[in-house]
Design a protein around this motif. Structure first.
Motif, mmCIF file in Angstrom:
data_model
loop_
_atom_site.group_PDB
_atom_site.id
_atom_site.type_symbol
_atom_site.label_atom_id
_atom_site.label_comp_id
_atom_site.label_asym_id
_atom_site.label_seq_id
_atom_site.Cartn_x
_atom_site.Cartn_y
_atom_site.Cartn_z
ATOM 1 N N ARG A 262 0.823 -1.215 0.000
ATOM 2 C CA ARG A 262 0.000 0.000 0.000
ATOM 3 C C ARG A 262 0.857 1.265 0.000
ATOM 4 O O ARG A 262 0.372 2.354 -0.316
ATOM 5 N N LEU A 263 2.124 1.119 0.325
ATOM 6 C CA LEU A 263 3.028 2.266 0.333
ATOM 7 C C LEU A 263 3.149 2.876 -1.058
ATOM 8 O O LEU A 263 3.305 4.100 -1.199
ATOM 9 N N PHE A 264 3.055 2.063 -2.091
ATOM 10 C CA PHE A 264 3.186 2.590 -3.455
ATOM 11 C C PHE A 264 2.014 3.505 -3.810
ATOM 12 O O PHE A 264 2.188 4.492 -4.538
ATOM 13 N N ALA A 265 0.818 3.193 -3.313
ATOM 14 C CA ALA A 265 -0.327 4.075 -3.560
ATOM 15 C C ALA A 265 -0.113 5.425 -2.880
ATOM 16 O O ALA A 265 -0.498 6.476 -3.414
ATOM 17 N N ARG A 266 0.542 5.413 -1.718
ATOM 18 C CA ARG A 266 0.786 6.668 -0.999
ATOM 19 C C ARG A 266 1.747 7.567 -1.764
ATOM 20 O O ARG A 266 1.564 8.782 -1.813
ATOM 21 N N PRO A 289 1.204 -4.285 -6.981
ATOM 22 C CA PRO A 289 0.291 -3.705 -7.987
ATOM 23 C C PRO A 289 0.889 -3.828 -9.382
ATOM 24 O O PRO A 289 2.110 -3.939 -9.554
ATOM 25 N N ASP A 290 0.031 -3.786 -10.384
ATOM 26 C CA ASP A 290 0.485 -3.968 -11.766
ATOM 27 C C ASP A 290 1.497 -2.917 -12.193
ATOM 28 O O ASP A 290 2.393 -3.196 -12.988
ATOM 29 N N LYS A 291 1.362 -1.714 -11.699
ATOM 30 C CA LYS A 291 2.256 -0.639 -12.128
ATOM 31 C C LYS A 291 3.605 -0.649 -11.430
ATOM 32 O O LYS A 291 4.464 0.190 -11.726
ATOM 33 N N VAL A 292 3.824 -1.591 -10.520
ATOM 34 C CA VAL A 292 5.091 -1.679 -9.778
ATOM 35 C C VAL A 292 5.924 -2.810 -10.343
ATOM 36 O O VAL A 292 5.457 -3.953 -10.464
ATOM 37 N N GLU A 293 7.158 -2.499 -10.694
ATOM 38 C CA GLU A 293 8.078 -3.492 -11.261
ATOM 39 C C GLU A 293 9.009 -4.011 -10.176
ATOM 40 O O GLU A 293 9.571 -3.232 -9.402
ATOM 41 N N LEU A 294 9.174 -5.325 -10.119
ATOM 42 C CA LEU A 294 10.036 -5.940 -9.116
ATOM 43 C C LEU A 294 11.478 -6.003 -9.619
ATOM 44 O O LEU A 294 11.750 -6.449 -10.738
ATOM 45 N N LEU A 295 12.415 -5.561 -8.776
ATOM 46 C CA LEU A 295 13.849 -5.668 -9.041
ATOM 47 C C LEU A 295 14.414 -6.664 -8.036
ATOM 48 O O LEU A 295 14.430 -6.404 -6.835
ATOM 49 N N THR A 296 14.866 -7.790 -8.522
ATOM 50 C CA THR A 296 15.191 -8.888 -7.617
ATOM 51 C C THR A 296 16.539 -8.730 -6.922
ATOM 52 O O THR A 296 16.721 -9.209 -5.801
ATOM 53 N N ASP A 297 17.501 -8.091 -7.564
ATOM 54 C CA ASP A 297 18.821 -7.939 -6.951
ATOM 55 C C ASP A 297 19.415 -6.602 -7.378
ATOM 56 O O ASP A 297 18.933 -5.948 -8.312
ATOM 57 N N LEU A 298 20.491 -6.193 -6.715
ATOM 58 C CA LEU A 298 21.050 -4.867 -6.972
ATOM 59 C C LEU A 298 21.673 -4.729 -8.361
ATOM 60 O O LEU A 298 21.475 -3.695 -9.008
ATOM 61 N N PRO A 299 22.430 -5.693 -8.871
ATOM 62 C CA PRO A 299 22.981 -5.523 -10.223
ATOM 63 C C PRO A 299 21.902 -5.341 -11.291
ATOM 64 O O PRO A 299 22.009 -4.454 -12.149
#
Length: 314
Positions: A262-266, A289-299
């Protein structure tokens, strides 16, 4: 005094060195046999005697032992700080290699991690700082973080967690890592991106160091970032996003229990739209949410952010 002229360096027999260090002579002989931390001088009668450099190495080893290092770690630390001249000593001797063979990346990372760990266990701040600077210079920020620094931090944390003694090693290393990452982050006069990427941690997240590593890596690519290393309350983070109008927002979460989608909506309310990224193992991919892209690792995070903001490397 050793055999020879009076101008030679004074030397001591094993019994005298044992009394000086407060250990048994048999302990010194064991350290010599196992780790190569023995005397380097001989008299005419072939009685081996300790010179000042030999005693200096033993004092370094003893200091590391008193700080909580194992005997092998303490010996390795002493030999790294005061290398012996001549052929490799017993446990230093490398396995023979085929002609033309070279160290692979894993070997290099393992060597650097061992050296960093032993310096930290010895509570030698100067050696830790030099090791961190050398590791980052040799490997680059993110390879140094993922291959050396983070594994050593995790190993030391697991070793001392829950113990009343020894946790100071982890804290000392963490402070040195923080300083090293800040030093490795260049100040950009003309970043390639016109609007920054905002890097932050979810509220209550304690593991904030990865964002410093990511900020340093992005700065090395001339991608400007606005970093909040201290986790901000949700309402403060939302205000920060509105005021800075970033091109992208990256929120780091290491622990599942503190990652609230829910932080992304804020942070996405308002006219200015930013690309949203969830970074770290604390996020549940299925709940994003659909508009949020997951980044699995730092590189991969550094590569993706650079691509989104400026179209890739130059």
């Amino acid at each position: 005094m050793g055999a020879g002229s009076g101008t030679e360096e004074p030397t001591l027999p094993v019994a005298s060195v044992a009394r000086r260090l407060g250990v048994a002579p048999s302990t010194l002989r064991t350290w010599d046999r196992r780790y190569g931390l023995g005397p380097s001088r001989h008299t005419d009668g072939r009685h081996r005697r300790y010179g000042s450099s030999d005693i200096g190495r033993l004092e370094l080893m003893q200091r590391a032992l008193l700080s909580g290092a194992s005997t092998a770690e303490a010996a390795r630390y002493a030999l790294e700080q005061m290398p012996r001249s001549g052929p490799p000593q017993p446990e230093e001797r490398a396995e023979p290699r085929e002609a033309g063979a070279v160290d692979d990346g894993h070997e290099v990372r393992s060597r650097l991690a061992r050296r960093l760990s032993t310096a930290a266990l010895a509570m030698d701040v100067g050696a830790v700082q030099r090791m961190l600077a050398d590791t980052i210079a040799e490997l680059g920020v993110l390879p140094a973080w993922t291959g050396v620094i983070e594994p050593v931090l995790s190993a030391l944390g697991a070793r001392w967690r829950g113990a009343s003694a020894g946790a100071e090693v982890e804290y000392l290393l963490a402070e040195c890592v923080f300083a090293a990452l800040v030093r490795a982050t260049p100040v950009l006069d003309e970043p390639r991106n016109t609007r920054p990427v905002l890097l932050g941690c979810v509220p209550e997240e304690r593991d904030t160091m990865p964002m410093y590593a990511l900020a340093a890596s992005l700065a090395g690519r001339r991608v400007g970032a606005q970093l909040f290393g201290v986790p901000l309350p949700a309402e403060v983070l939302a205000v920060a996003v509105r005021r800075s109008a970033p091109a992208a927002v990256v929120l780091w979460a290491h622990r599942r229990g503190v990652a609230d989608t829910r932080l992304f909506a804020r942070v996405s309310r308002g006219r200015q739209r930013s690309r949203l990224f969830a970074c770290g193992p604390g996020w549940d991919p299925a709940g994003l949410p659909d508009k949020v892209e997951l980044l699995t690792d730092l590189p991969s995070a550094a590569d993706r952010i650079e691509h989104v903001l400026v179209g890739g490397r130059r």
